[in-house]
Design a protein around this motif. Sequence first.
Motif, mmCIF file in Angstrom:
data_model
loop_
_atom_site.group_PDB
_atom_site.id
_atom_site.type_symbol
_atom_site.label_atom_id
_atom_site.label_comp_id
_atom_site.label_asym_id
_atom_site.label_seq_id
_atom_site.Cartn_x
_atom_site.Cartn_y
_atom_site.Cartn_z
ATOM 1 N N PRO A 110 -0.587 -0.694 3.954
ATOM 2 C CA PRO A 110 0.493 0.276 3.690
ATOM 3 C C PRO A 110 1.429 -0.185 2.573
ATOM 4 O O PRO A 110 2.485 -0.728 2.842
ATOM 5 N N SER A 198 -3.479 6.583 4.987
ATOM 6 C CA SER A 198 -3.502 5.501 5.968
ATOM 7 C C SER A 198 -2.218 5.459 6.783
ATOM 8 O O SER A 198 -2.241 5.230 7.994
ATOM 9 N N VAL A 199 -1.098 5.687 6.096
ATOM 10 C CA VAL A 199 0.191 5.660 6.783
ATOM 11 C C VAL A 199 0.271 6.822 7.775
ATOM 12 O O VAL A 199 0.711 6.661 8.920
ATOM 13 N N ALA A 202 -1.871 5.853 10.657
ATOM 14 C CA ALA A 202 -1.303 4.767 11.470
ATOM 15 C C ALA A 202 -0.135 5.273 12.314
ATOM 16 O O ALA A 202 0.074 4.809 13.435
ATOM 17 N N GLN A 203 0.614 6.232 11.778
ATOM 18 C CA GLN A 203 1.792 6.711 12.509
ATOM 19 C C GLN A 203 1.462 7.912 13.396
ATOM 20 O O GLN A 203 2.371 8.594 13.872
ATOM 21 N N LEU B 12 -0.684 -2.230 9.509
ATOM 22 C CA LEU B 12 -0.775 -0.840 9.968
ATOM 23 C C LEU B 12 -0.261 -0.709 11.400
ATOM 24 O O LEU B 12 0.379 0.271 11.766
ATOM 25 N N ALA B 16 3.060 1.480 12.730
ATOM 26 C CA ALA B 16 2.894 2.521 13.749
ATOM 27 C C ALA B 16 4.133 2.653 14.621
ATOM 28 O O ALA B 16 4.451 3.733 15.118
#
Lengths: 308, 295
Positions: A110, A198-199, A202-203, B12, B16
Amino acid sequence: MLGSRLHSIFPVCYTYARIQELHPLLKRFIVRSTSCNQDNLLTEKSLVGVPESSIYVAQRPSIPLITKREIEFPNRYREPKQAWLESLDTLQDEKLGLVDLHPDIFGTYPRIDILHANILWQRWYKKIDYAFVRSRAEMPGGGRKPRPQKKTGLKRQGSIRSPLWRGGGAAFGPRGPQSFYYMLPMSIRTLGLRVALSVKYAQNDLHIVNSLDIPSDDPKFIEDLIDTRFWGFSALFVDDIDIMPRNISLALKELPQFNLMPVYGLNVYSMLKHETLVLTLAAVEKLEKKLLAQMHKPENDVAYKKRH
Amino acid sequence: MSYIAGITDKALKLIASMPRVALNNLKGLPGSKKTFQRRRGREKGSKHGRGDKGQGARMTLPRLGFEGGQFPFYLRFPKERYYEGHHMKRQYPPLSLLQLQRMIDLGRVNPDEPIDLTTLCNTKLYKCSPEHHHYGVNLTDEGIDIFQAKVNIEVQWTTENVIAAVERNGGVITSRFYDIQSVMALVNPEKFFQRGIPIPKCKLPPEDAIEYYTDPHFRGYLADPEKVAEARLELAQKYGYEVPDFSKDPLYEMLKQKKDPRQIFFGLAPGWVVNLKDRVILKPKAQEWKEYYHS
């Protein structure tokens, strides 16, 4: 193991022909065939007595259970990322299966600074500053010496349009129109896309759906759906082509916080502006293909650069 | 961006549990934005730290190396092509036959076992530092007349007369190339084993060294063994001594020991991991790895 767990949560039934009807893309995926379980199907009989407001309950007889997706050019050293395949048919989040995502696209480091560089670029490159102020040469008059050089008792002056005079020209004023256009290197732009994806992944802000087809063109349905699934206050729906399904186009027409976009328009700014990113499976295919091609194009190679 | 094991997934995972990455919380790397402000004010601002008038104050200093129009020093002498890449050249720290004989006489080296770079480095009398591009030992001819030992020695560089001196006593000498990673392992095997990584596969010599290491006259380890035997005979005739018969030698088993071209340590194959703590050797099982480490 995941497949068997899925099966227990979502008992399904379908045939291969049925899958082909659903979407030609689904042919590429490995699909698990199971027996038909009539108890779990929402038949018309079960809808009797249901109030009018929840009319959007799906009529689909079966769910194709996708247990695996073939990734092109997999990374030997990394496990693929996994995501639920969802559907927009019902208010409730109904999982159609699991799909693998390429770890180089959806699992990049990230790099917030790369996102920042992309956002700055997207803000600046299109900017044109129209501010313009006249200099002393562009003002009318001012050619005559306002008073003699000496013997007036006042300071020596040569023009009434001097920047020191009230009503004079500007010394270093803005000289528009000025363009702020610049191009970010291709590698930074594509890396920005990968980092943004990707962010989002991931979130837990990335959702993958089979298609953007919704049963109703009523804005209330899509609003309810997004509320029910906690998809936040804004969402970006991305499809592979720019001809969007009729219902979702009409439903989102008056809702500025929910937007539709084809893959070729996908950009870092829009992804970060919206809380949730919804990709169709076809869009994922196209995105992965394009970004991998950018990552591994021969021009990146030092040897290639030296030769040409 | 290349993948660094674990780091990416860790980052990552961290992100999160953090607030959503959005337009309002982005930032460049620290130090990426350069801000320079000319100091102003009564104390600091009079000359802004640039002295009084002139080139210094106006930032019109001539370029570095400019000598006011005189032919500058850095252009005055032609380049010495001879020195191009000299800092990258392979070095072979010398060891003389006299020193070797002395080590054997003092019991620092056991001549009943094959001698290689590790044996010499373990004496602590010979130093080889791969960080200075030392690629192994150069056996030199000092003390050639008093050399008496019968040894099976592996060197990285040598000359014809030294080969003759070793073979006259019934010994065996081989010129063997090691790449720099292998030299690091050989110089201090204990340190290498503590790293817990597999023993590497020794690389083949670089282009400019292939000729030497395939030459039977220098007993190159890549030379044809039959041609090496011929060269032994030839050398014996040249220097006037008789080549002793190996097969009747009591030390025949020791003298015929030779490493595989990919092998670094005697008795250990590439790909094995030596665990010093548990005192075990771990060998690769997967076919892919076996094929990789196969010579």
